[in-house]
Scaffold this motif. Structure first.
Motif, PDB file in Angstrom:
ATOM      1  N   ARG A  49      17.069  38.636  15.119  1.00 57.31           N
ATOM      2  CA  ARG A  49      17.263  39.959  14.522  1.00 57.31           C
ATOM      3  C   ARG A  49      17.831  39.725  13.120  1.00 57.31           C
ATOM      4  O   ARG A  49      18.694  38.867  12.922  1.00 57.31           O
ATOM      5  N   LYS A  50      17.377  40.503  12.165  1.00 54.65           N
ATOM      6  CA  LYS A  50      17.792  40.259  10.781  1.00 54.65           C
ATOM      7  C   LYS A  50      19.304  40.335  10.620  1.00 54.65           C
ATOM      8  O   LYS A  50      19.924  39.479   9.979  1.00 54.65           O
ATOM      9  N   GLU A  51      19.930  41.362  11.232  1.00 55.32           N
ATOM     10  CA  GLU A  51      21.368  41.519  11.051  1.00 55.32           C
ATOM     11  C   GLU A  51      22.152  40.395  11.722  1.00 55.32           C
ATOM     12  O   GLU A  51      23.220  39.994  11.257  1.00 55.32           O
ATOM     13  N   VAL A  52      21.602  39.842  12.803  1.00 55.92           N
ATOM     14  CA  VAL A  52      22.243  38.711  13.484  1.00 55.92           C
ATOM     15  C   VAL A  52      22.159  37.462  12.619  1.00 55.92           C
ATOM     16  O   VAL A  52      23.143  36.728  12.448  1.00 55.92           O
ATOM     17  N   LEU A  53      20.995  37.203  12.047  1.00 59.25           N
ATOM     18  CA  LEU A  53      20.837  36.041  11.176  1.00 59.25           C
ATOM     19  C   LEU A  53      21.774  36.129   9.982  1.00 59.25           C
ATOM     20  O   LEU A  53      22.392  35.133   9.586  1.00 59.25           O
ATOM     21  N   GLN A  54      21.924  37.320   9.415  1.00 55.62           N
ATOM     22  CA  GLN A  54      22.815  37.487   8.271  1.00 55.62           C
ATOM     23  C   GLN A  54      24.253  37.167   8.643  1.00 55.62           C
ATOM     24  O   GLN A  54      24.958  36.460   7.908  1.00 55.62           O
ATOM     25  N   LYS A  55      24.701  37.635   9.803  1.00 60.88           N
ATOM     26  CA  LYS A  55      26.062  37.352  10.252  1.00 60.88           C
ATOM     27  C   LYS A  55      26.275  35.861  10.489  1.00 60.88           C
ATOM     28  O   LYS A  55      27.320  35.303  10.147  1.00 60.88           O
ATOM     29  N   LEU A  56      25.280  35.204  11.066  1.00 64.51           N
ATOM     30  CA  LEU A  56      25.398  33.779  11.334  1.00 64.51           C
ATOM     31  C   LEU A  56      25.415  32.966  10.044  1.00 64.51           C
ATOM     32  O   LEU A  56      26.193  32.017   9.910  1.00 64.51           O
ATOM     33  N   MET A  57      24.583  33.332   9.091  1.00 62.44           N
ATOM     34  CA  MET A  57      24.561  32.602   7.819  1.00 62.44           C
ATOM     35  C   MET A  57      25.877  32.768   7.065  1.00 62.44           C
ATOM     36  O   MET A  57      26.317  31.861   6.362  1.00 62.44           O
ATOM     37  N   LYS A  82      28.689  32.816   8.452  1.00 59.12           N
ATOM     38  CA  LYS A  82      29.670  31.973   9.145  1.00 59.12           C
ATOM     39  C   LYS A  82      29.400  30.481   8.983  1.00 59.12           C
ATOM     40  O   LYS A  82      30.321  29.675   9.022  1.00 59.12           O
ATOM     41  N   CYS A  83      28.125  30.123   8.829  1.00 60.04           N
ATOM     42  CA  CYS A  83      27.743  28.713   8.859  1.00 60.04           C
ATOM     43  C   CYS A  83      28.066  28.004   7.540  1.00 60.04           C
ATOM     44  O   CYS A  83      27.909  28.578   6.463  1.00 60.04           O
ATOM     45  N   VAL A  84      28.485  26.754   7.662  1.00 57.70           N
ATOM     46  CA  VAL A  84      28.826  25.962   6.477  1.00 57.70           C
ATOM     47  C   VAL A  84      28.002  24.677   6.388  1.00 57.70           C
ATOM     48  O   VAL A  84      28.049  23.981   5.384  1.00 57.70           O
ATOM     49  N   SER A  85      27.245  24.354   7.426  1.00 61.65           N
ATOM     50  CA  SER A  85      26.498  23.102   7.472  1.00 61.65           C
ATOM     51  C   SER A  85      25.242  23.161   6.613  1.00 61.65           C
ATOM     52  O   SER A  85      24.771  24.230   6.243  1.00 61.65           O
ATOM     53  N   LYS A  86      24.689  21.972   6.351  1.00 60.00           N
ATOM     54  CA  LYS A  86      23.442  21.856   5.616  1.00 60.00           C
ATOM     55  C   LYS A  86      22.482  20.968   6.404  1.00 60.00           C
ATOM     56  O   LYS A  86      22.878  20.274   7.339  1.00 60.00           O
ATOM     57  N   GLY A  87      21.209  20.968   6.000  1.00 58.85           N
ATOM     58  CA  GLY A  87      20.239  20.077   6.609  1.00 58.85           C
ATOM     59  C   GLY A  87      20.033  20.352   8.083  1.00 58.85           C
ATOM     60  O   GLY A  87      20.052  21.485   8.538  1.00 58.85           O
ATOM     61  N   TYR A  88      19.828  19.279   8.846  1.00 55.95           N
ATOM     62  CA  TYR A  88      19.519  19.400  10.269  1.00 55.95           C
ATOM     63  C   TYR A  88      20.669  20.021  11.049  1.00 55.95           C
ATOM     64  O   TYR A  88      20.456  20.696  12.058  1.00 55.95           O
ATOM     65  N   VAL A  89      21.887  19.801  10.604  1.00 52.30           N
ATOM     66  CA  VAL A  89      23.058  20.327  11.321  1.00 52.30           C
ATOM     67  C   VAL A  89      23.113  21.848  11.238  1.00 52.30           C
ATOM     68  O   VAL A  89      23.665  22.506  12.116  1.00 52.30           O
ATOM     69  N   PHE A  90      22.530  22.422  10.191  1.00 58.12           N
ATOM     70  CA  PHE A  90      22.524  23.882  10.033  1.00 58.12           C
ATOM     71  C   PHE A  90      21.925  24.557  11.255  1.00 58.12           C
ATOM     72  O   PHE A  90      22.479  25.535  11.774  1.00 58.12           O
ATOM     73  N   VAL A 146      25.495  27.368  17.901  1.00 57.07           N
ATOM     74  CA  VAL A 146      26.900  27.293  18.333  1.00 57.07           C
ATOM     75  C   VAL A 146      27.650  28.554  17.906  1.00 57.07           C
ATOM     76  O   VAL A 146      28.412  29.145  18.690  1.00 57.07           O
ATOM     77  N   ARG A 147      27.444  28.983  16.673  1.00 60.79           N
ATOM     78  CA  ARG A 147      28.108  30.207  16.189  1.00 60.79           C
ATOM     79  C   ARG A 147      27.604  31.438  16.952  1.00 60.79           C
ATOM     80  O   ARG A 147      28.373  32.359  17.231  1.00 60.79           O
ATOM     81  N   ALA A 148      26.315  31.453  17.264  1.00 61.57           N
ATOM     82  CA  ALA A 148      25.762  32.582  18.012  1.00 61.57           C
ATOM     83  C   ALA A 148      26.441  32.709  19.368  1.00 61.57           C
ATOM     84  O   ALA A 148      26.774  33.812  19.811  1.00 61.57           O
TER      85      ALA A 148
END
Length: 240
Positions: free
Chosen positions: A171-179, A181-189, A195-197
């Motif tokens: 869901r667009k609003e879910v992806l926005q909230k997760l992004m 929160k997220c600080v990782s880059k590359g494959y870890v993203f 995990v955040r979800a």
């Protein structure tokens, strides 16, 4: 949120040197959406590819129309997944976001069905459940992938069977909230997103996928990515 019959899917497609793959993957996606009757747009986010991928993206925009294909370019030193998705989200007009690679490794139609079945916030492809699997990888790469997934399951207990895949529906609003929160880059993203979800209580459905290795080009997986993955995994273990 849009009504069920008015759903629109925005595909975020990061590219780097995908000149040969891009026309085929866009054709396959457009055909899938049209056959399923779903409204869509494909947002091509090119990282300054020297092979002319951006020019191909612009031609595809003319062929399919700017309402279906949006071509945008970022000039960086191999942008991370997170950076590409943040940039692509600025152009997305759908209420669902599909993230995937342009390497012909995945297929999208079952994601729509799964989302509607459980009204999930996220639908993620899994190579490690049901009839999912990997084809075209040598033993070394299979072992690396299995090992990475096993370590992730043991340390993070994510509630999903495949955290390192790069094909998901949000869901667009879910992806926005997760992004946010997220600080990782590359494959870890990709791993941190799941995990955040789980932490935020979002629902996750899984679709078994048969992952077929690249038709053209070479995988970007290398020693540096493996080291970055391990560092990121330990960081997530310590902070989540």
């Amino acid at each position: 949120m849009a009504a069920r019959g008015a759903d629109k899917f925005s595909v975020l497609l990061p590219t780097y040197n995908e000149r040969e793959n891009l026309p085929l993957v866009v054709w396959l996606l457009a055909r899938t959406f049209e056959e399923s009757g779903n409204n869509f747009e494909i947002i091509i986010i090119d990282d300054g590819s020297p092979d002319g991928t951006q020019e191909i993206a612009e031609q595809l925009e003319k062929i399919y129309g700017s309402d279906k294909i949006v071509s945008c370019e970022i000039i960086s030193v191999l942008l991370s997944s997170g950076t590409a998705y943040i940039h692509g989200m600025k152009h997305a007009t759908g209420n669902f976001i599909v993230i995937m690679d342009a390497d012909l490794s995945h297929h999208v139609s079952r994601y729509f069905i799964k989302q509607k079945e459980g009204n999930f916030d996220i639908v993620s492809g899994t190579r490690y459940k049901g009839n999912g699997g990997v084809y075209g990888w040598d033993l070394k790469r299979k072992l690396i992938s299995r090992g990475a997934n096993f370590l992730t399951q043991v340390l993070l207990r994510p509630g999903a069977s495949d955290l390192t895949g790069s094909f998901r529906l949000y869901r667009k609003e879910v992806l926005q909230k997760l992004m946010d929160k997220c600080v990782s880059k590359g494959y870890v993203f990709q791993m941190e997103m799941i995990v955040r979800a789980r932490q935020l209580g979002f629902t996750i459905g899984e679709v078994p996928i048969s992952f077929v290795d690249r038709v053209y080009g070479e995988s970007k997986l290398g020693g540096n990515e493996i080291v970055s993955f391990l560092k990121g995994l330990l960081t997530l273990f310590a902070t989540t």
